[in-house]
Motif scaffolding. Structure first.
Motif, PDB file in Angstrom:
ATOM      1  N   SER A   1      -0.875   0.518  14.091  1.00  0.00           N
ATOM      2  CA  SER A   1      -0.736   1.311  15.309  1.00  0.00           C
ATOM      3  C   SER A   1       0.471   0.886  16.133  1.00  0.00           C
ATOM      4  O   SER A   1       0.932   1.639  16.997  1.00  0.00           O
ATOM      5  CB  SER A   1      -1.996   1.197  16.161  1.00  0.00           C
ATOM      6  N   LEU A   2       1.017  -0.311  15.863  1.00  0.00           N
ATOM      7  CA  LEU A   2       2.169  -0.803  16.614  1.00  0.00           C
ATOM      8  C   LEU A   2       3.496  -0.493  15.930  1.00  0.00           C
ATOM      9  O   LEU A   2       4.554  -0.883  16.422  1.00  0.00           O
ATOM     10  CB  LEU A   2       2.042  -2.321  16.830  1.00  0.00           C
ATOM     11  N   ILE A   3       3.466   0.220  14.804  1.00  0.00           N
ATOM     12  CA  ILE A   3       4.704   0.626  14.152  1.00  0.00           C
ATOM     13  C   ILE A   3       5.423   1.656  15.043  1.00  0.00           C
ATOM     14  O   ILE A   3       4.801   2.584  15.539  1.00  0.00           O
ATOM     15  CB  ILE A   3       4.441   1.230  12.761  1.00  0.00           C
ATOM     16  N   ASP A   4       6.706   1.470  15.221  1.00  0.00           N
ATOM     17  CA  ASP A   4       7.504   2.435  15.980  1.00  0.00           C
ATOM     18  C   ASP A   4       8.020   3.499  15.020  1.00  0.00           C
ATOM     19  O   ASP A   4       9.076   3.346  14.410  1.00  0.00           O
ATOM     20  CB  ASP A   4       8.672   1.720  16.673  1.00  0.00           C
ATOM     21  N   PHE A   5       7.258   4.579  14.877  1.00  0.00           N
ATOM     22  CA  PHE A   5       7.604   5.610  13.900  1.00  0.00           C
ATOM     23  C   PHE A   5       8.867   6.380  14.283  1.00  0.00           C
ATOM     24  O   PHE A   5       9.444   7.071  13.445  1.00  0.00           O
ATOM     25  CB  PHE A   5       6.435   6.576  13.724  1.00  0.00           C
ATOM     26  N   SER A   6       9.306   6.270  15.536  1.00  0.00           N
ATOM     27  CA  SER A   6      10.534   6.953  15.934  1.00  0.00           C
ATOM     28  C   SER A   6      11.760   6.370  15.253  1.00  0.00           C
ATOM     29  O   SER A   6      12.820   6.995  15.229  1.00  0.00           O
ATOM     30  CB  SER A   6      10.702   6.872  17.458  1.00  0.00           C
ATOM     31  N   LEU A   7      11.626   5.165  14.684  1.00  0.00           N
ATOM     32  CA  LEU A   7      12.751   4.520  14.018  1.00  0.00           C
ATOM     33  C   LEU A   7      12.887   4.937  12.566  1.00  0.00           C
ATOM     34  O   LEU A   7      13.869   4.580  11.899  1.00  0.00           O
ATOM     35  CB  LEU A   7      12.612   2.996  14.106  1.00  0.00           C
ATOM     36  N   LEU A   8      11.920   5.652  12.033  1.00  0.00           N
ATOM     37  CA  LEU A   8      11.978   6.086  10.643  1.00  0.00           C
ATOM     38  C   LEU A   8      12.823   7.349  10.505  1.00  0.00           C
ATOM     39  O   LEU A   8      12.814   8.206  11.389  1.00  0.00           O
ATOM     40  CB  LEU A   8      10.564   6.342  10.107  1.00  0.00           C
TER      41      LEU A   8
ATOM     42  N   ILE B   1       0.861  -1.180   0.000  1.00  0.00           N
ATOM     43  CA  ILE B   1       0.000   0.000   0.000  1.00  0.00           C
ATOM     44  C   ILE B   1       0.900   1.233   0.000  1.00  0.00           C
ATOM     45  O   ILE B   1       1.846   1.326   0.789  1.00  0.00           O
ATOM     46  CB  ILE B   1      -0.974  -0.016   1.203  1.00  0.00           C
ATOM     47  N   TYR B   2       0.640   2.153  -0.915  1.00  0.00           N
ATOM     48  CA  TYR B   2       1.447   3.362  -1.073  1.00  0.00           C
ATOM     49  C   TYR B   2       1.067   4.356   0.015  1.00  0.00           C
ATOM     50  O   TYR B   2      -0.081   4.773   0.105  1.00  0.00           O
ATOM     51  CB  TYR B   2       1.199   3.930  -2.468  1.00  0.00           C
ATOM     52  N   VAL B   3       2.052   4.732   0.844  1.00  0.00           N
ATOM     53  CA  VAL B   3       1.798   5.623   1.974  1.00  0.00           C
ATOM     54  C   VAL B   3       2.865   6.709   2.018  1.00  0.00           C
ATOM     55  O   VAL B   3       3.933   6.587   1.419  1.00  0.00           O
ATOM     56  CB  VAL B   3       1.778   4.862   3.318  1.00  0.00           C
ATOM     57  N   THR B   4       2.573   7.768   2.746  1.00  0.00           N
ATOM     58  CA  THR B   4       3.561   8.821   2.999  1.00  0.00           C
ATOM     59  C   THR B   4       3.669   9.050   4.501  1.00  0.00           C
ATOM     60  O   THR B   4       2.715   8.849   5.255  1.00  0.00           O
ATOM     61  CB  THR B   4       3.177  10.142   2.317  1.00  0.00           C
ATOM     62  N   PHE B   5       4.858   9.455   4.908  1.00  0.00           N
ATOM     63  CA  PHE B   5       5.110   9.806   6.299  1.00  0.00           C
ATOM     64  C   PHE B   5       6.179  10.889   6.316  1.00  0.00           C
ATOM     65  O   PHE B   5       7.280  10.676   5.806  1.00  0.00           O
ATOM     66  CB  PHE B   5       5.566   8.588   7.108  1.00  0.00           C
ATOM     67  N   GLU B   6       5.829  12.049   6.857  1.00  0.00           N
ATOM     68  CA  GLU B   6       6.749  13.190   6.919  1.00  0.00           C
ATOM     69  C   GLU B   6       7.374  13.481   5.552  1.00  0.00           C
ATOM     70  O   GLU B   6       8.589  13.598   5.405  1.00  0.00           O
ATOM     71  CB  GLU B   6       7.836  12.943   7.977  1.00  0.00           C
ATOM     72  N   ASP B   7       6.500  13.564   4.551  1.00  0.00           N
ATOM     73  CA  ASP B   7       6.886  13.939   3.181  1.00  0.00           C
ATOM     74  C   ASP B   7       7.811  12.934   2.509  1.00  0.00           C
ATOM     75  O   ASP B   7       8.474  13.263   1.516  1.00  0.00           O
ATOM     76  CB  ASP B   7       7.545  15.330   3.156  1.00  0.00           C
ATOM     77  N   ARG B   8       7.854  11.730   3.013  1.00  0.00           N
ATOM     78  CA  ARG B   8       8.637  10.676   2.375  1.00  0.00           C
ATOM     79  C   ARG B   8       7.689   9.586   1.890  1.00  0.00           C
ATOM     80  O   ARG B   8       6.631   9.355   2.460  1.00  0.00           O
ATOM     81  CB  ARG B   8       9.683  10.112   3.350  1.00  0.00           C
ATOM     82  N   ASN B   9       8.087   8.921   0.811  1.00  0.00           N
ATOM     83  CA  ASN B   9       7.224   7.948   0.136  1.00  0.00           C
ATOM     84  C   ASN B   9       7.630   6.526   0.506  1.00  0.00           C
ATOM     85  O   ASN B   9       8.813   6.163   0.410  1.00  0.00           O
ATOM     86  CB  ASN B   9       7.322   8.137  -1.378  1.00  0.00           C
ATOM     87  N   TYR B  10       6.638   5.732   0.888  1.00  0.00           N
ATOM     88  CA  TYR B  10       6.889   4.361   1.316  1.00  0.00           C
ATOM     89  C   TYR B  10       5.864   3.406   0.705  1.00  0.00           C
ATOM     90  O   TYR B  10       4.770   3.813   0.305  1.00  0.00           O
ATOM     91  CB  TYR B  10       6.787   4.235   2.843  1.00  0.00           C
ATOM     92  N   ILE B  11       6.236   2.143   0.694  1.00  0.00           N
ATOM     93  CA  ILE B  11       5.303   1.054   0.436  1.00  0.00           C
ATOM     94  C   ILE B  11       5.187   0.258   1.726  1.00  0.00           C
ATOM     95  O   ILE B  11       6.180  -0.273   2.234  1.00  0.00           O
ATOM     96  CB  ILE B  11       5.777   0.137  -0.710  1.00  0.00           C
TER      97      ILE B  11
END
Length: 266
Positions: A259-266, A102-112
């Motif tokens: 919801s369990l993703i640790d976004f601090s690691l990105l 699934i194509y997603v964005t987080f803090e202006d960066r592009n991820y799958i």
């Protein structure tokens, strides 16, 4: 055929590892082995059963509520197909497999966003949208093998897909209500893009269980609730054992909550 002593050792593994084992194994069924090429080339000769291009006559049922229509559009509009080479500790050891992201964005960066068991190395990942557009893996930015969830960073935006903003849609709790309707879109059984409906049926450790359907190729599909929130990814199907044989239970699907993703690691 495996020897009896090897089977006995494998039977002692935790049920989670059995589940993921069968997901990976059955993901590999129906696709070609690739022992030589480091990068997968998605073409009809290599994957003869995989339809490319847009499906014709795509419409959303007018009988559905507007919220469901929007959820389906969001789901299908952000879904991509993933080709990967997996290196296993058991025969056939190296397999080429298909899955979903699934194509997603987080803090202006592009991820799958996808399932962790679909991710090995950037050199062995190929992402396509079905619109003659593809994306290369820039970096495997996040992997949680226990949760079975991963984020693949791609170099730039996809022009033919509409990204889901993780922080804009993420549900901060994994306590989704039993009976709540969900949708996911993906490529089960090497089909074209399909949208599957289901319901949240219960919980098992850190995953929620869906009364739905999944098969090889659906791993990594984004799961949306009826309000259009991206809440997780398809992780596995349940495996039963009756002391004599194993049985896949395709109608009980494990979902890994984002919801369990640790976004601090990105």
């Amino acid at each position: 055929m495996w020897k009896i002593d090897k089977i006995q050792k494998l039977l002692n593994l935790h049920w989670v590892y059995w589940t993921l084992f069968f997901v990976i194994f059955f993901t590999s069924l129906g696709v070609s082995l690739n022992y030589l090429e480091p990068r997968i080339h998605a073409d009809s000769a290599y994957y003869p059963n995989v339809p490319f291009g847009e499906q014709l006559f795509e419409t959303i049922s007018e009988n559905l509520p507007d919220s469901d229509k929007n959820t389906i559009l969001n789901s299908r509009g952000a879904t991509v197909k993933i080709y990967t080479t997996l290196f296993l500790d058991y025969p056939p050891f190296v397999v080429s497999a298909t899955g979903t992201g699934i194509y997603v964005t987080f803090e202006d960066r592009n991820y799958i966003l996808t399932a962790a068991h679909m991710v090995a190395d950037c050199n062995y990942l190929y992402i396509t949208t079905g619109h003659s557009e593809s994306a290369d893996c820039w970096e495997i930015a996040y992997v949680d093998e226990e949760l079975d969830i991963a984020l693949i960073e791609i170099e730039g935006p996809l022009s033919t897909r509409t990204a889901i903003s993780l922080m804009g849609s993420i549900n901060a709790s994994k306590d989704y209500s039993i009976g709540e309707e969900i949708y996911y879109s993906g490529y089960p059984n090497d089909s074209g893009l399909l949208t599957i409906k289901g319901r949240i049926a219960g919980y098992s450790y850190d995953k929620f269980l869906l009364q739905s359907y999944a098969w090889h190729g659906a791993s990594g599909s984004g799961i949306f609730n009826s309000s259009g929130e991206l809440i997780g990814v398809v992780s596995a199907v349940q495996v039963g054992y009756d002391s004599q044989s194993f049985e896949l239970i395709e109608t009980i699907v494990y979902g890994a909550p984002i919801s369990l993703i640790d976004f601090s690691l990105l």
